[in-house]
Design an enzyme around this catalytic site. Structure first.
Site, PDB file in Angstrom:
ATOM      1  N   HIS A 268       0.875  -1.186   0.000  1.00 30.76           N
ATOM      2  CA  HIS A 268       0.000   0.000   0.000  1.00 30.76           C
ATOM      3  C   HIS A 268       0.909   1.232   0.000  1.00 30.76           C
ATOM      4  O   HIS A 268       1.675   1.432  -0.930  1.00 30.76           O
ATOM      5  CB  HIS A 268      -0.919  -0.109   1.231  1.00 30.76           C
ATOM      6  CG  HIS A 268      -2.075   0.834   1.286  1.00 30.76           C
ATOM      7  ND1 HIS A 268      -2.446   1.653   0.254  1.00 30.76           N
ATOM      8  CD2 HIS A 268      -2.963   1.108   2.284  1.00 30.76           C
ATOM      9  CE1 HIS A 268      -3.502   2.372   0.601  1.00 30.76           C
ATOM     10  NE2 HIS A 268      -3.835   2.060   1.837  1.00 30.76           N
ATOM     11  N   HIS A 307      -2.757  -2.392  -9.759  1.00 27.22           N
ATOM     12  CA  HIS A 307      -3.705  -1.776  -8.828  1.00 27.22           C
ATOM     13  C   HIS A 307      -4.961  -2.629  -8.796  1.00 27.22           C
ATOM     14  O   HIS A 307      -5.350  -3.202  -9.820  1.00 27.22           O
ATOM     15  CB  HIS A 307      -4.055  -0.353  -9.291  1.00 27.22           C
ATOM     16  CG  HIS A 307      -4.651   0.481  -8.207  1.00 27.22           C
ATOM     17  ND1 HIS A 307      -5.979   0.456  -7.915  1.00 27.22           N
ATOM     18  CD2 HIS A 307      -4.072   1.330  -7.331  1.00 27.22           C
ATOM     19  CE1 HIS A 307      -6.199   1.273  -6.899  1.00 27.22           C
ATOM     20  NE2 HIS A 307      -5.066   1.814  -6.524  1.00 27.22           N
ATOM     21  N   ASP A 363       2.474   5.362  -7.061  1.00 27.47           N
ATOM     22  CA  ASP A 363       3.757   5.262  -6.365  1.00 27.47           C
ATOM     23  C   ASP A 363       4.951   5.134  -7.291  1.00 27.47           C
ATOM     24  O   ASP A 363       6.093   5.208  -6.841  1.00 27.47           O
ATOM     25  CB  ASP A 363       3.736   4.047  -5.417  1.00 27.47           C
ATOM     26  CG  ASP A 363       2.790   4.273  -4.247  1.00 27.47           C
ATOM     27  OD1 ASP A 363       2.772   5.390  -3.735  1.00 27.47           O
ATOM     28  OD2 ASP A 363       2.075   3.327  -3.872  1.00 27.47           O
TER      29      ASP A 363
HETATM   30  N1  CMC Z   1       4.413  -7.048 -10.426  1.00 27.28           N
HETATM   31  C1  CMC Z   1       4.265  -8.253 -11.010  1.00 27.28           C
HETATM   32  N2  CMC Z   1       3.105  -8.934 -11.083  1.00 27.28           N
HETATM   33  C2  CMC Z   1       2.035  -8.354 -10.525  1.00 27.28           C
HETATM   34  C3  CMC Z   1       2.092  -7.094  -9.903  1.00 27.28           C
HETATM   35  C4  CMC Z   1       3.341  -6.434  -9.873  1.00 27.28           C
HETATM   36  N3  CMC Z   1       3.473  -5.239  -9.318  1.00 27.28           N
HETATM   37  N4  CMC Z   1       0.884  -6.764  -9.439  1.00 27.28           N
HETATM   38  C5  CMC Z   1       0.064  -7.794  -9.736  1.00 27.28           C
HETATM   39  N5  CMC Z   1       0.770  -8.743 -10.401  1.00 27.28           N
HETATM   40  C6  CMC Z   1       0.249  -9.993 -10.959  1.00 27.28           C
HETATM   41  C7  CMC Z   1       0.046 -11.042  -9.876  1.00 27.28           C
HETATM   42  O1  CMC Z   1       1.186 -11.845  -9.723  1.00 27.28           O
HETATM   43  C8  CMC Z   1      -1.147 -11.791 -10.419  1.00 27.28           C
HETATM   44  O2  CMC Z   1      -0.694 -12.645 -11.427  1.00 27.28           O
HETATM   45  P1  CMC Z   1      -1.350 -14.130 -11.572  1.00 27.28           P
HETATM   46  O3  CMC Z   1      -2.790 -13.879 -11.965  1.00 27.28           O
HETATM   47  O4  CMC Z   1      -0.534 -14.812 -12.617  1.00 27.28           O
HETATM   48  O5  CMC Z   1      -1.231 -14.763 -10.224  1.00 27.28           O
HETATM   49  C9  CMC Z   1      -1.990 -10.704 -11.094  1.00 27.28           C
HETATM   50  O6  CMC Z   1      -1.051  -9.698 -11.494  1.00 27.28           O
HETATM   51  C10 CMC Z   1      -3.058 -10.088 -10.177  1.00 27.28           C
HETATM   52  O7  CMC Z   1      -2.399  -9.641  -8.988  1.00 27.28           O
HETATM   53  P2  CMC Z   1      -3.089  -9.601  -7.556  1.00 27.28           P
HETATM   54  O8  CMC Z   1      -2.020  -9.582  -6.526  1.00 27.28           O
HETATM   55  O9  CMC Z   1      -4.132 -10.679  -7.469  1.00 27.28           O
HETATM   56  O10 CMC Z   1      -3.840  -8.205  -7.645  1.00 27.28           O
HETATM   57  P3  CMC Z   1      -4.417  -7.380  -6.427  1.00 27.28           P
HETATM   58  O11 CMC Z   1      -5.503  -6.557  -6.970  1.00 27.28           O
HETATM   59  O12 CMC Z   1      -4.732  -8.293  -5.287  1.00 27.28           O
HETATM   60  O13 CMC Z   1      -3.154  -6.507  -5.964  1.00 27.28           O
HETATM   61  C11 CMC Z   1      -1.616  -4.716  -5.775  1.00 27.28           C
HETATM   62  C12 CMC Z   1      -3.012  -5.147  -6.248  1.00 27.28           C
HETATM   63  C13 CMC Z   1      -1.495  -3.204  -5.874  1.00 27.28           C
HETATM   64  C14 CMC Z   1      -1.413  -5.140  -4.306  1.00 27.28           C
HETATM   65  C15 CMC Z   1      -0.561  -5.414  -6.666  1.00 27.28           C
HETATM   66  O14 CMC Z   1      -0.719  -4.989  -8.007  1.00 27.28           O
HETATM   67  C16 CMC Z   1       0.861  -5.151  -6.193  1.00 27.28           C
HETATM   68  O15 CMC Z   1       1.357  -5.882  -5.328  1.00 27.28           O
HETATM   69  N6  CMC Z   1       1.551  -4.083  -6.740  1.00 27.28           N
HETATM   70  C17 CMC Z   1       2.881  -3.735  -6.272  1.00 27.28           C
HETATM   71  C18 CMC Z   1       2.771  -2.901  -4.999  1.00 27.28           C
HETATM   72  C19 CMC Z   1       2.282  -1.506  -5.290  1.00 27.28           C
HETATM   73  O16 CMC Z   1       2.751  -0.826  -6.191  1.00 27.28           O
HETATM   74  N7  CMC Z   1       1.347  -1.038  -4.437  1.00 27.28           N
HETATM   75  C20 CMC Z   1       0.809   0.328  -4.536  1.00 27.28           C
HETATM   76  C21 CMC Z   1      -0.623   0.331  -4.945  1.00 27.28           C
HETATM   77  S1  CMC Z   1      -1.213   1.943  -5.471  1.00 27.28           S
HETATM   78  C22 CMC Z   1      -1.078   2.962  -4.083  1.00 27.28           C
HETATM   79  C23 CMC Z   1      -1.920   2.518  -2.942  1.00 27.28           C
HETATM   80  O17 CMC Z   1      -3.139   2.658  -2.986  1.00 27.28           O
HETATM   81  O18 CMC Z   1      -1.355   2.066  -1.965  1.00 27.28           O
END
Ligand code: CMC
Length: 429
Positions: A268, A307, A363
């Site tokens: 986050h 996201h 970010d």
């Molecule tokens: N790098 C590589 N792969 C990713 C990433 C990433 N940053 N984000 C998601 N994926 C992949 C993930 O591995 C999954 O693949 P598969 O379907 O093959 O298993 C797919 O995309 C869906 O990911 P998820 O984790 O199920 O998606 P989510 O909606 O639960 O997570 C998130 C959203 C923001 C936590 C995630 O995209 C992430 O970890 N991003 C990196 C951390 C980040 O930049 N966070 C800041 C978010 S924006 C500011 C805020 O509001 O805090």
């Protein structure tokens, strides 16, 4: 007009149920009537991470993740970033209308005159190790404020509520700056009422021996825009924490401490700090393809990408990317920018990222600007927490005044052991 309904047929009993649909949503409690026999437990919905569950009815922030639209009280984020100030945006989030000149002056005066902290807060700060993370210090000290303002418990008294809201918005930059000054062994710099909200924050962070600190207007405005972009983002993890904890009717200082804690995590608000660590670790544009390979192999995540809601380019990231040039014209170009641009270029052409709709989020570029402005990496999540405070408070107040408010208390599916009898210690094998 007939009401829209969803018809469910229960194959176990052959019975059908018509569940009303309102705003594209069915009520989870309507599922409770679907049961095998009277006295049985009804159906519940299972949604880890709340991927498809609306937990409230809100009028504050609108987000369309497919089209990359973000509105605060109906106003597009791009227009607010161009024309508004952080305090005006804060007023808008809380009061649902842009203020008149008189209202804005009174609001600005109110915030400006609540920036000082009780001197005892400095004693809390002294107790932290010199290398304590400023986010840990911020969440502890904001929670401690609860004990300084016992009237804050009168959460249904609108005047008291508004007083605590003003205090929190005013004092967060002071707490944040004090936590930084403690970590580098500098004397605390007190607020200067002549400065703007962001100008004063820069003053409390960076003033040295000069009698009067004069913020650079380009950097002051850039920080203002970054604060506007971070002010609210509907039901994210920290806002859900604020609403969830607030639903127990605790005072807002305790609830904000919970929200800061939620924001601290690397998925986050901690992501902006992680982006910089990642860029530093890559170190050279030539190493980007290898890094992308590791991300695609599932070894690491590309921080600042992806996201839960945005399945297109985050509109906030677009604004920040454009603003970076103005900041770098003053501070000098951040050499890590080239690595970030190359990461984005490769990722946006790669099937892994395209297929999963992973784009830069807020970010990805914000840290590069913060670093160029002289903020240490550990302050990045704190720089997210300061402006998000108003979003948390607007959402908290909306939750308190919602006639459908209930204490947050989700259900579970139990897969643990069935009932069994206690075995005395010496009889256990
Ligand atoms: N790098 C590589 N792969 C990713 C990433 C990433 N940053 N984000 C998601 N994926 C992949 C993930 O591995 C999954 O693949 P598969 O379907 O093959 O298993 C797919 O995309 C869906 O990911 P998820 O984790 O199920 O998606 P989510 O909606 O639960 O997570 C998130 C959203 C923001 C936590 C995630 O995209 C992430 O970890 N991003 C990196 C951390 C980040 O930049 N966070 C800041 C978010 S924006 C500011 C805020 O509001 O805090």
């Amino acid at each position: 007009m007939p009401r829209e309904t969803l018809t469910i047929t229960d194959n176990r009993t052959g019975r059908t149920y018509d569940l009303p649909i309102d705003h594209g949503t069915i009520r989870a409690t309507d599922l409770d009537q679907i049961r095998l026999a009277d006295g049985d437990a009804g159906i519940t919905s299972y949604d880890p991470g709340f991927k498809n569950t609306a937990a409230c009815d809100s009028r504050i922030t609108f987000l369309d993740g497919d089209r990359g639209i973000l509105l605060y009280r109906g106003y597009p984020i791009e227009q607010l970033a161009e024309h508004s100030t952080y305090l005006e945006t804060a007023y808008l989030l809380l009061d649902a209308q842009l203020p008149t000149t008189e209202q804005l002056d009174a609001w600005t005066y109110n915030i400006t005159h609540h920036t000082i902290l009780h001197e005892n807060i400095k004693k809390f700060m002294e107790g932290f190790r010199h290398d304590a993370h400023p986010m840990g210090m911020l969440l502890s000290t904001v929670g401690a404020l609860s004990s300084f303002y016992p009237r804050a418990r009168d959460i249904f008294d609108s005047a008291s509520r508004r007083r605590q809201i003003a205090r929190l918005i005013a004092k967060m930059p002071t707490l944040a700056a004090f936590s930084y000054r403690h970590s580098v062994g500098l004397p605390y710099a007190y607020p200067d009422n002549r400065l703007s909200y962001t100008g004063n924050f820069l003053n409390m962070m960076f003033r040295m021996t000069e009698l009067e600190y004069k913020p650079n207007p380009v950097l002051e405005r850039a920080l203002e825009v970054l604060f506007i972009l971070h002010a609210d983002h509907e039901q994210n993890c920290s806002t859900s924490a604020m609403r969830g904890v607030g639903s127990s009717l605790v005072d807002p200082y305790a609830a904000v401490a919970a929200a800061v804690a939620a924001l601290y995590g690397p998925l986050h608000g901690g992501a902006n700090e992680q982006v910089l660590h990642m860029l530093q670790e890559i170190g050279d544009v030539r190493r980007v393809p290898d890094f992308i390979k590791r991300v695609k192999g599932g070894e690491i995540r590309l921080m600042g990408f992806g996201h839960r809601i945005y399945k297109s380019y985050d509109p906030r990231a677009k604004i920040i990317k454009r603003m970076a040039d103005q900041v770098f014209a003053v501070t000098g170009r951040n050499p890590l920018l080239d690595i970030a641009l190359e990461l984005e270029r490769i990722a946006l052409e790669d099937d892994y990222f395209v297929g999963r709709k992973l784009y830069p989020n807020v970010d990805f570029y914000s840290g590069l600007i913060y670093q160029a402005m002289g903020f240490p990496l550990r302050m990045f999540p704190v720089l997210f927490a300061i402006p998000r405070t108003v979003g948390w408070l607007a959402q908290w107040e909306e939750m308190l005044l919602d006639p459908e408010r209930k204490i947050a208390r989700p259900r579970q599916i139990y897969h643990g052991s069935p009932r069994r009898d206690y075995v005395p210690l010496l009889e256990r094998s």
